[in-house]
Write a protein that holds these residues in place. Structure first.
Motif, PDB file in Angstrom:
ATOM      1  N   SER A  54       0.803  -1.226   0.000  1.00  0.00           N
ATOM      2  CA  SER A  54       0.000   0.000   0.000  1.00  0.00           C
ATOM      3  C   SER A  54       0.833   1.272   0.000  1.00  0.00           C
ATOM      4  O   SER A  54       0.293   2.370  -0.169  1.00  0.00           O
ATOM      5  N   THR A  55       2.135   1.127   0.194  1.00  0.00           N
ATOM      6  CA  THR A  55       2.960   2.319   0.416  1.00  0.00           C
ATOM      7  C   THR A  55       3.077   3.199  -0.818  1.00  0.00           C
ATOM      8  O   THR A  55       3.278   4.413  -0.683  1.00  0.00           O
ATOM      9  N   GLU A  56       2.933   2.638  -2.026  1.00  0.00           N
ATOM     10  CA  GLU A  56       3.037   3.476  -3.219  1.00  0.00           C
ATOM     11  C   GLU A  56       1.798   4.360  -3.361  1.00  0.00           C
ATOM     12  O   GLU A  56       1.901   5.555  -3.626  1.00  0.00           O
ATOM     13  N   LEU A  57       0.615   3.756  -3.176  1.00  0.00           N
ATOM     14  CA  LEU A  57      -0.632   4.522  -3.284  1.00  0.00           C
ATOM     15  C   LEU A  57      -0.802   5.462  -2.100  1.00  0.00           C
ATOM     16  O   LEU A  57      -1.195   6.622  -2.258  1.00  0.00           O
ATOM     17  N   PHE A  58      -0.481   4.962  -0.910  1.00  0.00           N
ATOM     18  CA  PHE A  58      -0.665   5.743   0.312  1.00  0.00           C
ATOM     19  C   PHE A  58       0.701   6.212   0.816  1.00  0.00           C
ATOM     20  O   PHE A  58       1.290   5.626   1.720  1.00  0.00           O
ATOM     21  N   SER A  59       1.200   7.268   0.174  1.00  0.00           N
ATOM     22  CA  SER A  59       2.494   7.822   0.566  1.00  0.00           C
ATOM     23  C   SER A  59       2.336   9.312   0.837  1.00  0.00           C
ATOM     24  O   SER A  59       1.459   9.971   0.267  1.00  0.00           O
ATOM     25  N   LEU A  60       3.175   9.830   1.711  1.00  0.00           N
ATOM     26  CA  LEU A  60       3.127  11.250   2.044  1.00  0.00           C
ATOM     27  C   LEU A  60       3.971  12.049   1.055  1.00  0.00           C
ATOM     28  O   LEU A  60       4.925  11.529   0.481  1.00  0.00           O
ATOM     29  N   PRO A  61       3.651  13.322   0.856  1.00  0.00           N
ATOM     30  CA  PRO A  61       4.427  14.152  -0.075  1.00  0.00           C
ATOM     31  C   PRO A  61       5.826  14.426   0.454  1.00  0.00           C
ATOM     32  O   PRO A  61       6.059  14.432   1.669  1.00  0.00           O
ATOM     33  N   ASP A  62       6.743  14.658  -0.458  1.00  0.00           N
ATOM     34  CA  ASP A  62       8.149  14.865  -0.092  1.00  0.00           C
ATOM     35  C   ASP A  62       8.345  16.029   0.872  1.00  0.00           C
ATOM     36  O   ASP A  62       9.228  15.985   1.739  1.00  0.00           O
ATOM     37  N   ILE A  63       7.522  17.083   0.733  1.00  0.00           N
ATOM     38  CA  ILE A  63       7.728  18.262   1.565  1.00  0.00           C
ATOM     39  C   ILE A  63       7.560  17.938   3.041  1.00  0.00           C
ATOM     40  O   ILE A  63       8.262  18.498   3.885  1.00  0.00           O
ATOM     41  N   TYR A  64       6.681  16.982   3.372  1.00  0.00           N
ATOM     42  CA  TYR A  64       6.499  16.643   4.784  1.00  0.00           C
ATOM     43  C   TYR A  64       7.778  16.023   5.346  1.00  0.00           C
ATOM     44  O   TYR A  64       8.230  16.377   6.440  1.00  0.00           O
ATOM     45  N   PHE A  65       8.363  15.090   4.603  1.00  0.00           N
ATOM     46  CA  PHE A  65       9.586  14.432   5.082  1.00  0.00           C
ATOM     47  C   PHE A  65      10.756  15.418   5.128  1.00  0.00           C
ATOM     48  O   PHE A  65      11.585  15.360   6.042  1.00  0.00           O
ATOM     49  N   GLN A  66      10.815  16.325   4.163  1.00  0.00           N
ATOM     50  CA  GLN A  66      11.871  17.331   4.164  1.00  0.00           C
ATOM     51  C   GLN A  66      11.762  18.215   5.410  1.00  0.00           C
ATOM     52  O   GLN A  66      12.761  18.482   6.083  1.00  0.00           O
ATOM     53  N   LEU A  67      10.544  18.647   5.721  1.00  0.00           N
ATOM     54  CA  LEU A  67      10.341  19.478   6.909  1.00  0.00           C
ATOM     55  C   LEU A  67      10.676  18.719   8.184  1.00  0.00           C
ATOM     56  O   LEU A  67      11.302  19.259   9.100  1.00  0.00           O
ATOM     57  N   SER A  68      10.273  17.459   8.250  1.00  0.00           N
ATOM     58  CA  SER A  68      10.545  16.659   9.445  1.00  0.00           C
ATOM     59  C   SER A  68      12.036  16.506   9.693  1.00  0.00           C
ATOM     60  O   SER A  68      12.508  16.592  10.823  1.00  0.00           O
ATOM     61  N   GLU A  69      12.791  16.289   8.611  1.00  0.00           N
ATOM     62  CA  GLU A  69      14.243  16.165   8.748  1.00  0.00           C
ATOM     63  C   GLU A  69      14.864  17.481   9.197  1.00  0.00           C
ATOM     64  O   GLU A  69      15.774  17.503  10.041  1.00  0.00           O
TER      65      GLU A  69
END
Length: 287
Positions: A13-28
């Motif tokens: 399910s991870t391909e269909l249900f994935s978060l946008p890159d900006i969220y991970f960039q902000l978290s890092e």
């Protein structure tokens, strides 16, 4: 203990249900002390639509700030980077998953109920003297995300559960467990784990059906359990009073709220819900 079937479902399910890159960039960036609040604000500002939506939310009556907040850096300073990050996640999740076609779930109704639950959870947390209530708003918004996964990845089995429960949400999880082997809450917990979200979020969602099972975040799980049940009661014949009567005395003591207080809180829900639904899902029509 995660079942092999659940593990396989989440892996697929991870391909269909994935978060946008900006969220991970902000978290890092948030975790890295080399980045300032101004640096984080600049990243958000690169997405004009997201920036505008966040500023509309922060300036809405939902927050009630007296002075207008006109920059992302000011928004971060006022509400805090963690809460703004939660708002980024809330906004982008509704954008991304609101576009998923679904034959088994009316997506507008799904998001109406999700935002209702989010607003109720935040209000309950606020009156329960919980700090950083945005995490409860986010938990309410995402608590049913596992249902979307089941409807997309296991449509036949999920339809059987829906029909067996006669679309009654109070019965649905029991039929999910018996017919599928796990519930939408289990799916939601594991999906949020794969997204790298905090334990405070995935344990709360994983245990919201049975909040006593929560090991660490028991208060949040009880608040989310109550919010979900209250959201189900909105517009129902038996009404909010019947939902409140179902809450155990132990739960009410834990959340430090009386039935009368919860009833009063529910009187605030409609106004706040309409504001947040229009801000989070501007392309969906409330009906």
């Amino acid at each position: 203990m995660q079942s092999p079937a659940l593990k396989h479902l989440i892996a697929g399910s991870t391909e269909l249900f994935s978060l946008p890159d900006i969220y991970f960039q902000l978290s890092e960036m948030i975790r890295d002390s080399r980045f300032s609040l101004a640096d984080i604000g600049k990243v958000i500002a690169k997405d004009p639509a997201l920036s505008a939506r966040l500023l509309r939310i922060v300036n809405s009556p939902f927050y009630g700030f007296q002075a207008r907040i006109d920059t992302i850096s000011r928004a971060i300073a006022v509400i805090g980077i963690d809460d703004l990050n939660n708002l980024v996640l809330a906004t982008t999740v509704v954008d991304r998953f609101g576009k998923i076609p679904c034959e088994l779930i009316d997506m507008t109704s799904f998001w109406i109920r999700s935002v209702q639950c989010a607003v109720i959870a935040r209000l309950l947390a606020k009156h329960s003297a919980v700090l950083h209530t945005e995490r409860l708003f986010l938990a309410g918004l995402l608590h049913d995300i596992g249902s979307l996964v089941l409807s997309q990845k296991m449509p036949e089995q999920y339809l059987k559960a829906l029909l067996a429960a006669n679309h009654d949400r109070r019965l649905l999880a029991g039929f999910e467990q018996s017919l599928i082997g796990f519930t939408h809450a289990d799916v939601g917990r594991e999906l949020l784990k794969t997204w790298g979200l905090p334990e405070s979020l995935y344990e709360t969602i994983g245990c919201y059906l049975h909040p006593a099972d929560a090991q660490v975040h028991k208060l949040d799980a009880h608040l989310l359990h109550m919010a979900s049940r209250l959201a189900d009661s909105v517009g129902q014949a038996e009404g909010i009073e019947a939902a409140i009567e179902e809450f155990s005395k132990q739960s009410l003591i834990l959340v430090r709220l009386s039935g009368e207080q919860i009833g009063s809180i529910m009187e605030q829900v409609d106004g706040e819900f309409l504001q947040m639904f229009e801000l989070l899902a501007p392309n969906k029509k409330f009906h």
